[in-house]
Enzyme design. Sequence first.
Site, PDB file in Angstrom:
ATOM      1  N   GLY A 247       0.717  -1.326  -0.084  1.00 30.35           N
ATOM      2  CA  GLY A 247      -0.004   0.107  -0.047  1.00 30.35           C
ATOM      3  C   GLY A 247       0.887   1.220  -0.092  1.00 30.35           C
ATOM      4  O   GLY A 247       1.858   1.251  -0.478  1.00 30.35           O
ATOM      5  N   SER A 248       0.494   2.282   0.616  1.00 30.21           N
ATOM      6  CA  SER A 248       0.805   3.513   0.788  1.00 30.21           C
ATOM      7  C   SER A 248       2.097   3.671   1.088  1.00 30.21           C
ATOM      8  O   SER A 248       2.897   4.732   0.918  1.00 30.21           O
ATOM      9  CB  SER A 248      -0.135   4.680   1.328  1.00 30.21           C
ATOM     10  OG  SER A 248      -1.332   4.305   1.141  1.00 30.21           O
ATOM     11  N   THR A 249       2.688   2.632   1.707  1.00 28.77           N
ATOM     12  CA  THR A 249       4.188   2.763   2.448  1.00 28.77           C
ATOM     13  C   THR A 249       5.175   3.039   1.161  1.00 28.77           C
ATOM     14  O   THR A 249       6.262   3.275   1.539  1.00 28.77           O
ATOM     15  CB  THR A 249       4.322   1.734   3.186  1.00 28.77           C
ATOM     16  OG1 THR A 249       4.006   0.369   2.390  1.00 28.77           O
ATOM     17  CG2 THR A 249       3.475   1.412   4.676  1.00 28.77           C
ATOM     18  N   LEU A 250       4.813   2.808   0.212  1.00 28.41           N
ATOM     19  CA  LEU A 250       5.690   2.703  -0.966  1.00 28.41           C
ATOM     20  C   LEU A 250       5.796   4.073  -1.584  1.00 28.41           C
ATOM     21  O   LEU A 250       6.831   4.595  -2.403  1.00 28.41           O
ATOM     22  CB  LEU A 250       5.487   1.712  -2.200  1.00 28.41           C
ATOM     23  CG  LEU A 250       5.430   0.119  -1.808  1.00 28.41           C
ATOM     24  CD1 LEU A 250       5.266  -0.740  -3.097  1.00 28.41           C
ATOM     25  CD2 LEU A 250       6.651  -0.021  -1.068  1.00 28.41           C
ATOM     26  N   LYS A 251       4.964   4.970  -1.230  1.00 28.16           N
ATOM     27  CA  LYS A 251       4.811   6.412  -1.999  1.00 28.16           C
ATOM     28  C   LYS A 251       6.130   7.199  -1.702  1.00 28.16           C
ATOM     29  O   LYS A 251       6.665   7.612  -2.729  1.00 28.16           O
ATOM     30  CB  LYS A 251       3.720   7.027  -1.242  1.00 28.16           C
ATOM     31  CG  LYS A 251       2.310   6.644  -1.950  1.00 28.16           C
ATOM     32  CD  LYS A 251       1.339   7.358  -1.415  1.00 28.16           C
ATOM     33  CE  LYS A 251       0.031   6.543  -1.931  1.00 28.16           C
ATOM     34  NZ  LYS A 251      -1.304   7.018  -0.792  1.00 28.16           N
TER      35      LYS A 251
END
Lengths: 575, 69
Positions: free
Chosen positions: A312-316
Site C-alpha cells: 500500500g501507501s508505504t511505497l509512496k
Amino acid sequence: MFNFSKGAKKSRYDFSGRRKSLLAFMYMAMLILAVRATYLQIFDKQFLQGQARSRHVSNVKIAAYRGIIKDRNGKPLAVSAPVESVWVNPQFCRVKAGEKPKRLCDELSLEKLQQVATILEIPFEKVTKAFDTTSRRKFLYLKRRINPDLAKKVKALRLAGVGFRRDFKRFYPRGEVTSHLLGFTNIDDKGQEGLELIYDEHLQGVAGKKRVIRDGRRRAIEDYDVESIKEAEAGKDLQLSIDERLQYLAYRELKAAVLKHEAKSGSVVILEAETGDILAMVNQPSFNPNTRKGMQISRYRNRALTDVYEPGSTLKPLVVAAALEGHYITEHQKFNSASIKVSGRWVKDGHRSSIMDVQTVLKKSSNVGASKIALSMPAEYFWNFYYSVGFGTSPAVGFPGEASGFLPEYTSWSKFEQATLSFGYHVSMSTLQLAKAYTALADDGLVHSVSLLKREKDEYADRVLSKETAVTVRTMIESVVQRDGTAYRASVKGYRVAGKTGTVKKAVAGGYGSDYLSLFVGMAPASDPKLVIAVMVDSPSVGGFYGGVVAAPIFSKVMGGALRLLKIPPDDIKE
Amino acid sequence: MVIYAKYNSRLIFIEIQKARHELGSLEVEWERLMLEESMLSEHNRVEQIGRSDMGLINVKRKDIRYIKL
C-alpha cells in the site's frame, strides 16, 4: 614260606605295561593341552580377547555439545543443558508376574519399580511393562531428557539392566519472544525450524566415543573410562544480529496491540540503518519453544519473512525518491489531486481534492498525486528502482520458506498498473523486504542487504539514491508524523521521526476482501537515522484499522524504547 | 626404569582423568548457572519486579535534563 622267585614276582608285581600306557596317555593329554593352549594363546587370541572385552568393556557414544546461540551482545538465546536419558534392557532381567527373578535381578522388587515410576513421573504400568517384556528388544528408553538430579536418584536404586545416557536438551530462555527466529531442535538434537535448522551443521558438534568397563549387571562403572577413542567435538556458537532487549520490547508491544485490536497476526522488524543488521524480528501469534505439545504448525511461521502482502501507501516515499532521483519531477512541483482516469479506470483519493506539492502528496497520502508521479517516469526506470531496493527478490537471509514477493515485469505493465504500483498494489513483499527498502532512505541512499548474523559492515550495500534525494524525501515524510499528518501517533518525543503509514485492503482469491492490513514503516532520529522499524498488523477488528491508528502507536513505543536502550541522543530538543 | 616409567604414566593418566571429570562437571555447572541467570533476568520478570515491588516508573519527558559535554 615265601616264594621270592623272580618269575612269580614279575608275574605278580610288574605293572610296567600299565605304567607305560598310563604314562603315554598322560603325555598325550599334556600334549593335547599344550597344543590347545598354544592354539588359544597364539592363533585364537584376538577372537578370545575380543569376546572377553565385549563382555565387560563396551563403547559408549558421547553426545556432542550443541553450540550456543547468542544475541549481538552475547546474551544466550538457546542453550544446551546436560540431561540424562534412562534406558532399560528388558532381556537382561525379566520379571514375570509370580516368577522368581534371576539371581542378578534380586534387587528388582516391585517396590523399587514403584519408586522409579514416582521419581520419573511416569505410570507404574509403563515401568513394569518395560521390564516385563516378552519382545526381543534389547534397548528401550524409560524416559528421555530428565534432570540429572532425578537420574541420580534412579541410579541410587542400583537396578539391574538399567542404564543412563548423557544427552543435551535445548533450552530457550527467552521462550516465545525468540521462537520464530530460533526455531527448535527435535529430540535427537537436530535443528527442525528457523536458525536451528539453517545453521544446524555449524551448531552441531561431532559425537565422540569412549570405552567403559561394565560390571556384572551391565552397568557402566562411572568415573573410570578406559580410554577415549574419539573426543566429542563441541558445536560452534552462533552470534546473531538480534538485540535481545529490542526483541523483547518489540514482542511486548506487538502482542499487546494484537490483543487490543483483536487482530489475526502481526510482525515487527527492526533494522540497524547503517548495516542492515536485523536487530529484532517478532511475530504474533507465537509459541513456546520449550513445550511444544499440541501446537498448530501455522504458529511456527516466521511471518515477517514468509508472508507477503501488498504494502500500500508505504511505497509512496520510494516512488517520490525514484522520480526525484531521475529528475522526472522537482521538489516543489504541484499536483492536482482530483480523480483521474488511467487506461479506463479511476484512481481516486479518500479526501477532498486540492492542488498539493510533493510533500503534501506524502503527508496526505494522495493516490492521485503518487500515480501522477509514477506515470511521469518511464516504466523501465521505475521497475529498475523497485527491483534495486529488493522488491521481487529474496532478501537472502537463508530462512526456510523465505518469501521473495512479486514484482511484475515492466514490459507487461499497463498505465493503470504503473499507477497502482505507486501506491503499493500489484506488488507484494514481506515485512522484512519493506523494512529493507527503507534503509535506502535512512542511510542516505544506500540500500542494505539484511542479515541475521552480526556484522561490522555491510559489504553488499548498494547505492540507489543520491544523498540529497534521500535527505529530501526523509524531510518530506517527517511531516507524516506531525500533528496534521496521517500518523501523529508514530511520533517519539524528543526525536525527529520520518515514516509512512499504509492501510491496505487485503487481497483474497479473486479480488479484495473486507479485511485490512495496518502498516507503518519509519526511521529515527530523522537527522541521522539509526533504526528502521516496520510494523504490520493483519486484520485489526477492534478500535480502528488505519495504519496511523493501529500500527503507528506500536512504532512509537518500540522506537522510543529502542532509542533509549541504545542510548541514541535525541535530535529534537527545544533549547 | 621401565617399571618406573609405567608407574609414572599411570599416575599421570589418573590425574588426567580426574581433571577431565572436573572439567565436565564444571561445564555442567556453568551451563546451569547461565540458564539460571537468563531465567532470572527474563525481561518480563525484571519489569514486574521493578514496577510493582520496587515502585520504579518511567521518567517523564519534562523531568529529563540533557547535558551537553
